[in-house]
Enzyme design. Sequence first.
Site, PDB file in Angstrom:
ATOM      1  N   ILE A 158      11.012 -17.326  -8.729  1.00  0.00           N
ATOM      2  CA  ILE A 158      10.125 -17.643  -7.477  1.00  0.00           C
ATOM      3  C   ILE A 158       9.021 -18.874  -8.193  1.00  0.00           C
ATOM      4  O   ILE A 158       8.766 -19.911  -7.469  1.00  0.00           O
ATOM      5  CB  ILE A 158       9.316 -16.596  -6.910  1.00  0.00           C
ATOM      6  CG1 ILE A 158      10.561 -15.608  -6.557  1.00  0.00           C
ATOM      7  CG2 ILE A 158       8.401 -17.049  -6.174  1.00  0.00           C
ATOM      8  CD1 ILE A 158      10.126 -14.298  -5.981  1.00  0.00           C
ATOM      9  N   ARG A 240       1.844  -9.326  -6.915  1.00  0.00           N
ATOM     10  CA  ARG A 240       1.588  -8.080  -6.647  1.00  0.00           C
ATOM     11  C   ARG A 240       0.022  -7.540  -6.603  1.00  0.00           C
ATOM     12  O   ARG A 240      -0.725  -8.279  -7.408  1.00  0.00           O
ATOM     13  CB  ARG A 240       1.983  -6.889  -7.648  1.00  0.00           C
ATOM     14  CG  ARG A 240       3.755  -6.462  -7.402  1.00  0.00           C
ATOM     15  CD  ARG A 240       3.815  -5.653  -6.356  1.00  0.00           C
ATOM     16  NE  ARG A 240       5.254  -5.434  -6.053  1.00  0.00           N
ATOM     17  CZ  ARG A 240       6.096  -6.242  -5.271  1.00  0.00           C
ATOM     18  NH1 ARG A 240       5.696  -7.202  -4.664  1.00  0.00           N
ATOM     19  NH2 ARG A 240       7.445  -5.782  -5.123  1.00  0.00           N
ATOM     20  N   GLU A 269      -2.870  -1.660  -1.484  1.00  0.00           N
ATOM     21  CA  GLU A 269      -2.257  -2.056  -0.050  1.00  0.00           C
ATOM     22  C   GLU A 269      -1.713  -0.860   0.643  1.00  0.00           C
ATOM     23  O   GLU A 269      -0.709   0.025  -0.072  1.00  0.00           O
ATOM     24  CB  GLU A 269      -1.385  -3.309  -0.109  1.00  0.00           C
ATOM     25  CG  GLU A 269      -0.190  -3.124  -0.675  1.00  0.00           C
ATOM     26  CD  GLU A 269       0.463  -4.342  -1.010  1.00  0.00           C
ATOM     27  OE1 GLU A 269      -0.025  -5.751  -1.165  1.00  0.00           O
ATOM     28  OE2 GLU A 269       1.519  -4.321  -0.739  1.00  0.00           O
ATOM     29  N   HIS A 287       1.525  -9.044   2.807  1.00  0.00           N
ATOM     30  CA  HIS A 287       2.772  -8.807   2.071  1.00  0.00           C
ATOM     31  C   HIS A 287       4.043  -9.180   2.905  1.00  0.00           C
ATOM     32  O   HIS A 287       4.737  -8.157   3.031  1.00  0.00           O
ATOM     33  CB  HIS A 287       2.643  -7.389   1.530  1.00  0.00           C
ATOM     34  CG  HIS A 287       3.589  -7.297   0.396  1.00  0.00           C
ATOM     35  ND1 HIS A 287       3.464  -6.363  -0.604  1.00  0.00           N
ATOM     36  CD2 HIS A 287       4.917  -7.961  -0.091  1.00  0.00           C
ATOM     37  CE1 HIS A 287       4.264  -6.445  -1.667  1.00  0.00           C
ATOM     38  NE2 HIS A 287       5.126  -7.415  -1.428  1.00  0.00           N
ATOM     39  N   ILE A 288       4.240 -10.361   3.220  1.00  0.00           N
ATOM     40  CA  ILE A 288       5.100 -10.905   3.979  1.00  0.00           C
ATOM     41  C   ILE A 288       5.906 -12.040   3.319  1.00  0.00           C
ATOM     42  O   ILE A 288       6.639 -13.030   3.899  1.00  0.00           O
ATOM     43  CB  ILE A 288       4.610 -11.337   5.518  1.00  0.00           C
ATOM     44  CG1 ILE A 288       3.766 -12.442   5.445  1.00  0.00           C
ATOM     45  CG2 ILE A 288       4.453 -10.107   6.235  1.00  0.00           C
ATOM     46  CD1 ILE A 288       3.320 -12.893   6.775  1.00  0.00           C
TER      47      ILE A 288
HETATM   48  C1  DGY Z   1       9.531  -8.047  -3.304  1.00  0.00           C
HETATM   49  O1  DGY Z   1      10.624  -8.157  -2.973  1.00  0.00           O
HETATM   50  O2  DGY Z   1       9.297  -7.481  -4.329  1.00  0.00           O
HETATM   51  C2  DGY Z   1       8.569  -8.395  -2.286  1.00  0.00           C
HETATM   52  O3  DGY Z   1       7.418  -8.284  -2.732  1.00  0.00           O
HETATM   53  C3  DGY Z   1       8.734  -7.379  -1.198  1.00  0.00           C
HETATM   54  O4  DGY Z   1       8.438  -6.220  -1.397  1.00  0.00           O
END
Ligand code: DGY
Length: 328
Positions: A158, A240, A269, A287-288
Amino acid sequence: MSKPRILIARAVFPAVIERLSQYFDIESNQADETWSKAQLTEKLRDKAGAFTTGSDRIDADVLAACPQLKICANMAVGYNNFDLDAMTARGVLGTNTPDVLTETTADFGFALLMATARRITESEHYLRAGQWTKWSYDMFAGSDIHGATLGILGMGRIGQGIARRGAHGFGMNVIYHNRSRLDAATEAECKARYVDKDELLKTADHLVLVLPYSAASHHAIGAAELAQMKPTATLVNIARGGIVDDAALAAALRDKRIAAAGLDVFEGEPKVHPDLLTVPNVVLTPHIASASVPTRLAMANLAADNLIEFFTKNKALTPLNPQVLTRA
Ligand code: DGY
């Protein structure tokens, strides 16, 4: 032959439940009730497998109470809800959902960065509250993205997606810090330069956090690190909760020690530190980051595929502790 019993611990796409029902005897939580640890343990007691999300904690106590459990398939790439050592010790396989969410999550990281730096939600609240009575030259003036220095802490898939967007799309100067340095070809593709953490903090105009949560990364950004950042800098956390000390961040935002923050994840959260709710210079989302419809469906199907592969072939597509599979 009877089908293995599995628990689907949270609500999920009906089509995925339908697929799983061909292979499993399912108990599912389509009402999406919030279960205590004791309730989750009770539900898992007679199950051979579990479809979990990041909010379902699988630890040594749960495992000890559920000796029939053989696999927990997380619908998330992060798996800090698993005590993986305890799972491995008990021969329980853990799986996650990497790759399918990389680009969607990188898109969101960039969207949150843009919204934060350009004060988009703050200005929208102002407009909706009827406060916009005239234009002025410095109204919601923020900081630029193009040409700025983008710092990335945690350069996995990512992080690399965010780097590519910044470097190729916005002409940003990308620097990163990671546990291990990327190979030269990947650095060249991302146009990213490796720096130590101090340089990252001091130099970045925008700092994006994409590292996994662990004891080692707990409060990786606290008061001391925030003090090293530029007063004009923005901070974005899509990794996180717990990686940032939220109380220290709220104080830094209040005192304008950094310009702004964009947060998709929080310590504890779904609770959010109350001080973060009182400062205007922060964009808050629940958390989206991976939440596009196709990606959430792909994540759910990958978690389901892991369960199916495991029970039909003693394999998994994305195992976290594959040594469990090779044990007799
Ligand atoms: C992940 O895939 O870790 C995202 O944060 C969704 O929980």
